[in-house]
Design an enzyme around this catalytic site. Structure first.
Site, mmCIF file in Angstrom:
data_model
loop_
_atom_site.group_PDB
_atom_site.id
_atom_site.type_symbol
_atom_site.label_atom_id
_atom_site.label_comp_id
_atom_site.label_asym_id
_atom_site.label_seq_id
_atom_site.Cartn_x
_atom_site.Cartn_y
_atom_site.Cartn_z
ATOM 1 N N CYS A 8 0.839 -1.196 0.000
ATOM 2 C CA CYS A 8 0.000 0.000 0.000
ATOM 3 C C CYS A 8 0.877 1.250 0.000
ATOM 4 C CB CYS A 8 -0.916 0.005 1.215
ATOM 5 S SG CYS A 8 -1.998 1.451 1.303
ATOM 6 N N GLY A 29 -9.161 -7.220 -7.866
ATOM 7 C CA GLY A 29 -9.662 -6.217 -6.944
ATOM 8 C C GLY A 29 -10.912 -5.537 -7.444
#
Length: 329
Positions: free
Chosen positions: A96, A230
């Protein structure tokens, strides 16, 4: 089915999206795909509201807890707590790129410190009875991925990690937003395939830019062990998850049509409402159920406008579905 097999197709951890209600919905569509929580920081697990942060419905299995952090001791404790709460896997976020994550010295910035990550996962593995995995990028900033990624994989595999998911893009920690980091850095699928050849004992899943099951099947056919999807799984869940069990796992799909999902999750929604929850907590994850089908806009509009109103119940779903069916006739 062993969790390695479930990882042939997984739904990526996505902040503000893959909460427990989302996962219950996704599980209705696929019995086998591996589901991930939103990232939870290790300090939050140690000091926060654990029922809110870690609670989940048993129907979600197999489900993995993703942790953020860089302190080996904190991560080891958090991993053990996650296992005690019943998670099937604990995953360390090394991918991230958000500013908040960087300020805490975890997420993608850990790509610069493979030895630190090795220390973290070694302690997590020692403390945790379930499998510990890693999700990473191919590199960050000015790193050369063909040098940085194998060094990173060497370090974590040496510490005992057997399974890793690689987002096949660099992360730029300065100059790009988290959203831009999902789209702008170029994808390098061949590098991830090279890593599978170089580390044959590692179970390697690929993430980034996969939007169809055709792509997933192609990547699996190239020798990769798994594919993580995702945003496409979130925005078009029926197309991805509703056909995943037959196409990826070789078993029967649990539902015949997208509207069958409403009956499948109605008991969970009714329990949630009886416990004081709002219909919107579920339906915000269901807006894309009929993506590409006649009446989909009506479905989204009714749920968006009415599901968050005080007292809204499953009759909103019924009304939205009835209107969709009329438009599809």
């Amino acid at each position: 089915m062993k969790i390695d097999q479930n990882a042939r197709l997984s739904v990526a951890p996505m902040m503000d999206w893959t909460d427990s209600r989302c996962r219950v919905f996704h599980r209705a569509l696929s019995r086998h795909a591996l589901l991930y929580t939103e990232m939870v920081t290790a300090p939050a697990v140690l000091n926060g509201d654990r029922p809110r942060l870690l609670g989940f419905d048993p129907v979600e299995h197999p489900v993995a807890l993703q942790l953020g952090g860089s302190d080996p001791g904190e991560l080891a404790q958090a991993a053990r707590i996650g296992a005690d709460w019943g998670y099937d896997e604990v995953n360390l976020n090394c991918g991230c790129p958000s500013d908040r994550v960087q300020s805490g010295t975890f997420g993608a910035v850990l790509m610069k410190s493979p030895e630190r990550v090795a220390d973290c996962v070694a302690e997590m593995i020692a403390a945790c009875p379930v499998e510990v995995t890693v999700k990473c990028r191919i590199g960050v900033d000015d790193q050369e991925p063909r040098e940085a990624l194998p060094a990173f994989l060497e370090a974590i595999s040496g510490a005992g990690v057997r399974r890793v998911t690689i987002h096949a893009r660099k992360a730029w920690l300065k100059g790009l937003s988290p959203k831009e980091n999902r789209d702008i850095p170029p994808l390098d699928y061949p590098l991830v395939a090279e890593m599978k050849a170089a580390f044959p004992d590692l179970h390697i899943s690929i993430n980034g830019g996969v939007t169809t099951l055709d792509q997933a099947e192609e990547l699996l056919g190239q020798g990769l062990d798994g594919v993580m999807i995702g945003r496409a799984a979130y925005h078009d869940p029926w197309t991805i998850l509703g056909q995943a069990d037959s196409r990826i796992f070789g078993s029967d799909d649990p539902l015949d049509a997208p509207h069958d999902a409403l009956d499948a999750i109605r008991p969970a929604i009714e329990r949630h409402l009886a416990e004081g929850g709002r219909l919107h907590h579920f339906t915000r994850h269901m807006l894309g159920l009929f993506t590409g089908r006649p009446g989909a806009r009506h479905w989204r509009r009714i749920l968006s406008e009415d599901a968050n109103r005080d007292g809204a119940g499953t009759e909103v779903l019924d009304r939205a579905l009835a209107g969709l069916m009329q438009r599809a006739a």
